[in-house]
Every structure is written in C-alpha cells, then in structure tokens.
Design a protein around this motif. Structure first.
Motif, PDB file in Angstrom:
ATOM      1  N   ILE A   7       0.857  -1.189   0.000  1.00 47.75           N
ATOM      2  CA  ILE A   7       0.000   0.000   0.000  1.00 47.75           C
ATOM      3  C   ILE A   7       0.892   1.237   0.000  1.00 47.75           C
ATOM      4  O   ILE A   7       0.946   1.988  -0.961  1.00 47.75           O
ATOM      5  N   ILE A   8       1.616   1.421   1.090  1.00 41.93           N
ATOM      6  CA  ILE A   8       2.451   2.621   1.198  1.00 41.93           C
ATOM      7  C   ILE A   8       3.835   2.435   0.577  1.00 41.93           C
ATOM      8  O   ILE A   8       4.571   3.407   0.438  1.00 41.93           O
ATOM      9  N   THR A   9       4.167   1.213   0.182  1.00 39.21           N
ATOM     10  CA  THR A   9       5.429   1.004  -0.547  1.00 39.21           C
ATOM     11  C   THR A   9       5.188   0.655  -2.007  1.00 39.21           C
ATOM     12  O   THR A   9       6.124   0.324  -2.731  1.00 39.21           O
ATOM     13  N   GLU A  10       3.942   0.751  -2.446  1.00 34.84           N
ATOM     14  CA  GLU A  10       3.591   0.316  -3.801  1.00 34.84           C
ATOM     15  C   GLU A  10       4.383   1.059  -4.871  1.00 34.84           C
ATOM     16  O   GLU A  10       4.774   0.488  -5.889  1.00 34.84           O
ATOM     17  N   LEU A  11       4.637   2.349  -4.654  1.00 34.41           N
ATOM     18  CA  LEU A  11       5.303   3.166  -5.672  1.00 34.41           C
ATOM     19  C   LEU A  11       6.814   3.228  -5.497  1.00 34.41           C
ATOM     20  O   LEU A  11       7.488   3.938  -6.251  1.00 34.41           O
ATOM     21  N   PHE A  12       7.340   2.502  -4.516  1.00 31.20           N
ATOM     22  CA  PHE A  12       8.788   2.488  -4.339  1.00 31.20           C
ATOM     23  C   PHE A  12       9.457   2.029  -5.636  1.00 31.20           C
ATOM     24  O   PHE A  12       9.046   1.043  -6.252  1.00 31.20           O
ATOM     25  N   GLY A  13      10.475   2.745  -6.041  1.00 31.21           N
ATOM     26  CA  GLY A  13      11.185   2.400  -7.265  1.00 31.21           C
ATOM     27  C   GLY A  13      10.738   3.186  -8.473  1.00 31.21           C
ATOM     28  O   GLY A  13      11.412   3.159  -9.517  1.00 31.21           O
ATOM     29  N   VAL A  14       9.624   3.915  -8.364  1.00 30.78           N
ATOM     30  CA  VAL A  14       9.189   4.767  -9.476  1.00 30.78           C
ATOM     31  C   VAL A  14      10.181   5.916  -9.612  1.00 30.78           C
ATOM     32  O   VAL A  14      10.451   6.645  -8.663  1.00 30.78           O
ATOM     33  N   GLU A  15      10.712   6.077 -10.787  1.00 32.15           N
ATOM     34  CA  GLU A  15      11.735   7.090 -11.011  1.00 32.15           C
ATOM     35  C   GLU A  15      11.164   8.499 -10.797  1.00 32.15           C
ATOM     36  O   GLU A  15      10.105   8.842 -11.316  1.00 32.15           O
ATOM     37  N   GLY A  16      11.875   9.294  -9.995  1.00 36.72           N
ATOM     38  CA  GLY A  16      11.472  10.677  -9.767  1.00 36.72           C
ATOM     39  C   GLY A  16      10.276  10.845  -8.866  1.00 36.72           C
ATOM     40  O   GLY A  16       9.637  11.901  -8.871  1.00 36.72           O
ATOM     41  N   LEU A  17       9.962   9.831  -8.057  1.00 35.24           N
ATOM     42  CA  LEU A  17       8.750   9.880  -7.229  1.00 35.24           C
ATOM     43  C   LEU A  17       8.780  11.031  -6.226  1.00 35.24           C
ATOM     44  O   LEU A  17       7.729  11.514  -5.815  1.00 35.24           O
ATOM     45  N   GLY A  18       9.970  11.472  -5.843  1.00 36.39           N
ATOM     46  CA  GLY A  18      10.059  12.595  -4.913  1.00 36.39           C
ATOM     47  C   GLY A  18       9.596  13.903  -5.515  1.00 36.39           C
ATOM     48  O   GLY A  18       9.347  14.875  -4.784  1.00 36.39           O
ATOM     49  N   ASN A  19       9.441  13.949  -6.827  1.00 30.17           N
ATOM     50  CA  ASN A  19       8.949  15.139  -7.512  1.00 30.17           C
ATOM     51  C   ASN A  19       7.430  15.168  -7.463  1.00 30.17           C
ATOM     52  O   ASN A  19       6.766  14.158  -7.708  1.00 30.17           O
ATOM     53  N   ILE A  20       6.857  16.308  -7.173  1.00 29.21           N
ATOM     54  CA  ILE A  20       5.408  16.404  -6.983  1.00 29.21           C
ATOM     55  C   ILE A  20       4.634  16.043  -8.255  1.00 29.21           C
ATOM     56  O   ILE A  20       3.546  15.452  -8.183  1.00 29.21           O
ATOM     57  N   PHE A  91      14.072   0.907  10.326  1.00 31.92           N
ATOM     58  CA  PHE A  91      14.487   1.875   9.305  1.00 31.92           C
ATOM     59  C   PHE A  91      13.381   2.151   8.288  1.00 31.92           C
ATOM     60  O   PHE A  91      13.635   2.676   7.209  1.00 31.92           O
ATOM     61  N   LYS A  92      12.144   1.817   8.619  1.00 31.93           N
ATOM     62  CA  LYS A  92      11.038   1.984   7.680  1.00 31.93           C
ATOM     63  C   LYS A  92      10.708   3.448   7.410  1.00 31.93           C
ATOM     64  O   LYS A  92      10.463   3.833   6.253  1.00 31.93           O
ATOM     65  N   ASP A  93      10.681   4.267   8.470  1.00 28.47           N
ATOM     66  CA  ASP A  93      10.281   5.669   8.299  1.00 28.47           C
ATOM     67  C   ASP A  93      11.269   6.426   7.419  1.00 28.47           C
ATOM     68  O   ASP A  93      10.883   7.270   6.603  1.00 28.47           O
ATOM     69  N   ARG A  94      12.541   6.133   7.605  1.00 22.78           N
ATOM     70  CA  ARG A  94      13.561   6.799   6.777  1.00 22.78           C
ATOM     71  C   ARG A  94      13.318   6.502   5.304  1.00 22.78           C
ATOM     72  O   ARG A  94      13.362   7.408   4.460  1.00 22.78           O
ATOM     73  N   HIS A  95      13.043   5.250   4.983  1.00 28.70           N
ATOM     74  CA  HIS A  95      12.818   4.904   3.579  1.00 28.70           C
ATOM     75  C   HIS A  95      11.504   5.485   3.056  1.00 28.70           C
ATOM     76  O   HIS A  95      11.416   5.861   1.885  1.00 28.70           O
ATOM     77  N   LEU A  96      10.488   5.545   3.893  1.00 29.31           N
ATOM     78  CA  LEU A  96       9.231   6.168   3.464  1.00 29.31           C
ATOM     79  C   LEU A  96       9.442   7.627   3.093  1.00 29.31           C
ATOM     80  O   LEU A  96       8.868   8.130   2.122  1.00 29.31           O
ATOM     81  N   MET A  97      10.262   8.318   3.853  1.00 22.97           N
ATOM     82  CA  MET A  97      10.536   9.733   3.554  1.00 22.97           C
ATOM     83  C   MET A  97      11.434   9.881   2.337  1.00 22.97           C
ATOM     84  O   MET A  97      11.243  10.787   1.520  1.00 22.97           O
ATOM     85  N   GLU A  98      12.402   9.009   2.192  1.00 25.03           N
ATOM     86  CA  GLU A  98      13.325   9.124   1.061  1.00 25.03           C
ATOM     87  C   GLU A  98      12.682   8.685  -0.247  1.00 25.03           C
ATOM     88  O   GLU A  98      12.939   9.277  -1.300  1.00 25.03           O
ATOM     89  N   GLN A  99      11.835   7.649  -0.194  1.00 22.94           N
ATOM     90  CA  GLN A  99      11.258   7.092  -1.413  1.00 22.94           C
ATOM     91  C   GLN A  99       9.991   7.823  -1.857  1.00 22.94           C
ATOM     92  O   GLN A  99       9.769   8.003  -3.052  1.00 22.94           O
ATOM     93  N   ASN A 100       9.130   8.199  -0.895  1.00 23.82           N
ATOM     94  CA  ASN A 100       7.843   8.801  -1.247  1.00 23.82           C
ATOM     95  C   ASN A 100       7.460   9.876  -0.236  1.00 23.82           C
ATOM     96  O   ASN A 100       6.506   9.718   0.533  1.00 23.82           O
ATOM     97  N   PRO A 101       8.173  10.994  -0.228  1.00 26.20           N
ATOM     98  CA  PRO A 101       7.929  12.022   0.792  1.00 26.20           C
ATOM     99  C   PRO A 101       6.564  12.674   0.690  1.00 26.20           C
ATOM    100  O   PRO A 101       5.970  13.062   1.708  1.00 26.20           O
ATOM    101  N   HIS A 102       6.032  12.798  -0.526  1.00 24.57           N
ATOM    102  CA  HIS A 102       4.746  13.474  -0.682  1.00 24.57           C
ATOM    103  C   HIS A 102       3.598  12.654  -0.101  1.00 24.57           C
ATOM    104  O   HIS A 102       2.579  13.218   0.317  1.00 24.57           O
ATOM    105  N   GLN A 103       3.740  11.340  -0.060  1.00 27.37           N
ATOM    106  CA  GLN A 103       2.717  10.492   0.553  1.00 27.37           C
ATOM    107  C   GLN A 103       2.568  10.833   2.028  1.00 27.37           C
ATOM    108  O   GLN A 103       1.454  11.034   2.530  1.00 27.37           O
ATOM    109  N   MET A 104       3.701  10.888   2.751  1.00 27.60           N
ATOM    110  CA  MET A 104       3.663  11.276   4.155  1.00 27.60           C
ATOM    111  C   MET A 104       3.135  12.696   4.310  1.00 27.60           C
ATOM    112  O   MET A 104       2.348  12.994   5.213  1.00 27.60           O
ATOM    113  N   LEU A 105       3.567  13.583   3.410  1.00 29.20           N
ATOM    114  CA  LEU A 105       3.164  14.981   3.504  1.00 29.20           C
ATOM    115  C   LEU A 105       1.667  15.146   3.252  1.00 29.20           C
ATOM    116  O   LEU A 105       0.989  15.921   3.941  1.00 29.20           O
ATOM    117  N   GLU A 106       1.127  14.399   2.295  1.00 35.09           N
ATOM    118  CA  GLU A 106      -0.314  14.451   2.031  1.00 35.09           C
ATOM    119  C   GLU A 106      -1.088  13.968   3.253  1.00 35.09           C
ATOM    120  O   GLU A 106      -2.094  14.580   3.650  1.00 35.09           O
TER     121      GLU A 106
END
Length: 445
Positions: A7-20, A91-106
């Motif tokens: 669910i929350i790791t589904e998009l891990f690995g998508v290139e440029g995911l940190g970009n809005i 180390f889950k939270d660190r990866h959630l922020m690094e891989q998909n920061p906008h998900q946490m922010l939303e």
C-alpha cells in the motif's frame, strides 16, 4: 510463499517519485481534494472507522487520538510528525521519507485539517540528512502547488509545515521528549496528564503521529474505511512494514498484511533464511527494546493481538516497531545484551533515577560478565535492577520511570537473561566467552 501486500510502498522504485508532478501522475494529492470536501469530523470518523492504529510501536488508534484534540482549539495548535526513528533495527520511516515524501506529507496535511491544527512540524532525526533534504524539497513543492499555506484549495483552511531536525537523541522518539525538544528544552519527558492534546508544543494542543501512520491516511481517505478494514487482522487491520537485518541472506523491508505471516516466514521466505547455512539462535522481533525470541517461538503469527505488548495476547513478548534483528549461532548473547546496554546507557536523558543510575549499573554488570570477570550473584543483581525499574513486560502504570525508557532497557535484560541464562552462567564460571567465533551484531554506541 505468502506475498507482500503493498500500500504505502507500492510506488517504491518509481523514477522521480520525490517530484510532486510524478507523485500526482500516480494519483497523489487526490485524497486532499476529497478530504477537503468532507467536514473535519467526517475525516476523523473515517480514520477511526478504519481502525488505523499508530505504527510507531504503541498501536493506539489514530482516529481516537485525533478526536482528543479540542474542536475549537486555542490558536495555534500543532501536529508533530515523529520522524526521529531511533529504535535500533528499525528503518522503515527513513525509507518512506526518502522514497515517497509526498505520501507522508499528504497524510500530514489531511490529518492537520481534520484536527484543525495550523502548524505541523516534521521532527526528523538529524543524522537522516538525505531524508531531511528530500522532505524539505517536497514541502517547498507542495507549498508552490497550493497544498500548504493560506486558503488551501480555496477551503479557507491555513496550514504551515516545517522540518525540525533533532540532535540524534533516542529519547526524542518518545512523544513528550519530542515535544520538550521542539520547545527548546532538554528532551526530558514529563508526566501525563496534562496530555499533549491538552498541553503540548508551546503549551498548545498537540498530536504526535508516526511517519508510517500518516502515510496510510491518503489511501484510507481515497478508498474508504471498509477497504482498509478488509486487509489484515480484525483488531489491527491494514499492513505493516517489517525491517529485517542481521544474519540473513536478504536483509530489507517488507510490507505485509497484519496477521498474515509468521515470524518464521518473514525470516526464511522473505529474508532468505539465516546466512551461510548457519543455525538460527535468536530473533529480536521489534527493535532493541524488545526481548529475544528463540527458534521454537517464531511460528507465532505476526499480529500485535498475539503479543502481550501491545495487544495483550498470550505470547510473553513484544511486537514493537517491526525492527527484526536475526542472530545466528555465532552470536554471543552476553555480548549482544552488552551492545544494547551500552546504547541505552548512552541514550538515557538522566531525569529519572532508575534510568540514570540503573542503566549504567546494568551495563557495567554485563560488561564485567562479558570480560570474564563476572561474580556469583551478578545475574540476580542484574535481574533485580531490571525488575525494580520495570517488571517484565509490565504496563506503563508499573514502571518506576516517567516514560517508557525504563521498560525499554529492562525488558531486554529480562528476556536475554531468562532465555539464555546458561550462556551467562558459562561466562561467569569459565571466565571467558564460550562462543568460539563471536560475530555479534553491533549497534553504534
């Protein structure tokens, strides 16, 4: 073999995911638009109905926690995102922020709207420099897109979000320690009441939520409470990220449905089993503050309901933060406990006498035993120290410390000594370590 349920790791690995723009191209920020079309109480009710429990280790219902905030709060009020993640092995939270920061922010923005708060702080561990940089960039992008600031999406709702780096103190993972640090004070937890929802950051109403908890919120808003409750176990629905490290072939993090797999399946199927063909000796189930499990105990289904803490189950152990540390036959359990005690003695805030004096005392006893200088009676003294700080897996009301740190260092002592007492006794009787090739896992002190 069971499969991951992402669910929350589904998009891990998508290139440029940190970009809005990439995040929005994959459905990002649609939950904000839906949430802002609901009343604030409706959002809280949806999260409460979903039975989303806090993923920081306590597993307290998030919707109930949000409901503690006053309906007409004093201005301003606050949401603190606990991104300190200090528990060794986690180390889950660190990866959630690094891989998909906008998900946490939303999720942070939706939670802030629901609780009527005006300022959110992302309290992030100072050593997580990369994650901090990524989150700060995401906040700037969200502000430019109109999701943060004044009159968000024309709703009349105003919110500011800031990143606040900590200085690497374990105690700041405790919510009152975090709040005290954010207030500019020493990170010394205080007694409750008053609770944070009554008096928190800058003496104003405050809620503290974990990164992983908030990351689920956009998905619950978009798909509904019934969808979330249909995943995982009945009492603690949804998924959970297990972080596996130590003596395994495939260390990593795995998002799995709660109650869907056993510890053995996580270790053997997902993490590839114990490396180099060695025998399993022990598993730390949820970070350094949880007592070890032996190979004959790891067929337990990984559902918090099955553990004494936090679910109140029959198993005399702790579910913890999902930080699974695997140790093989080469591990000296005395050295492993010493490793943890060195860490905890360093991280105590020193406010409470049981921690300030008890943890270094315990460290020194274990150190003496490991160095071959143990004395008869040392184990009884060690257990007595731990018992007086916190009886094994006791409820918070029985701790002799203001916060849970006392239990955090006492529980491993209870668990290690009771489970591997013969190994501790061999150190004392032989004056040396009986493990011929000690490859204990080290936690930096």
């Amino acid at each position: 073999m069971p499969e991951e349920y992402k669910i929350i790791t589904e998009l891990f690995g998508v290139e440029g995911l940190g970009n809005i723009d990439v995040y929005r191209a994959h459905g990002g920020y649609t939950a904000i638009e839906k949430a802002f079309g609901m009343s604030q109480d409706e959002v809280i009710d949806e999260v409460r109905e979903a039975a989303l429990a806090g993923r920081g280790g306590a597993w307290f219902p998030a919707g109930v926690k949000w409901g503690f905030m006053p309906k007409e709060p004093r201005e301003p009020s606050y949401l603190c995102v606990n991104a300190d993640e200090s528990e060794p092995g986690t180390f889950k939270d660190r990866h959630l922020m690094e891989q998909n920061p906008h998900q946490m922010l939303e999720g942070t923005i939706i939670a802030s709207y629901a609780m009527r708060v005006s300022v959110a702080y992302v309290y992030i561990r100072g050593e997580m420099f990369e994650a901090r940089t990524i989150v700060e960039r995401a906040i700037a992008e969200a502000r430019a897109a109109g999701y943060i600031g004044r009159d968000i999406l024309g709703s009349g709702y105003d919110l500011e979000v800031y990143v606040h780096p900590g200085a690497g103190a374990y105690i700041c993972g405790e919510e009152m320690g975090l709040i005290q640090s954010l207030n500019g004070n020493r990170a010394e937890p205080r007694s409750k009441p008053p609770f944070p929802a009554q008096q928190g950051v800058f003496e104003q109403p405050t809620t503290v939520n974990n990164v992983q908890t908030l990351s689920y919120v956009p998905h619950i808003v978009n798909r509904g409470a019934d969808w979330f409750k249909g995943i995982g176990s009945e009492r603690f629905p949804g998924t959970f990220i297990f972080c596996v490290s130590g003596h395994v072939n495939r260390p990593g993090m795995f998002e799995l449905e709660t109650g869907s797999v056993t510890m053995r399946q996580i270790v053997e199927d997902f993490a590839g089993g114990v490396r180099d063909g060695r025998e399993l000796k022990a598993v730390i189930p949820g970070g350094a503050s949880t007592p070890p499990m032996t190979p004959d105990q790891i067929d337990i289904v990984m559902d918090p309901s099955n553990f004494l803490a936090p679910g109140g189950g029959d198993f005399q152990g702790m579910f913890g933060t999902g930080g699974i540390i695997v140790m093989d036959e080469t591990t000296c359990m005395v050295d492993a406990l010493l490793n943890f005690m060195v860490f905890f003695a360093h991280e105590s805030c020193g406010q409470c006498t049981p921690c300030r004096e008890g943890c270094p005392w315990a460290r020194d006893i274990v150190s003496r035993i490991e160095e071959g200088q143990g004395q008869p009676g040392d184990l009884d003294t060690l257990l007595d120290v731990a018992h007086n700080v916190g009886p094994f897996l006791c409820p918070p009301s029985r701790l002799t410390t203001i916060c849970g740190f006392g239990g955090a260092f006492a529980n491993p002592i209870h668990g290690f000594v009771h489970t591997f007492r013969s190994e501790f006794e061999a150190h004392i009787e032989e004056g040396r370590c009986p493990i011929h090739q000690d490859k204990s896992i080290r936690v930096p002190g």
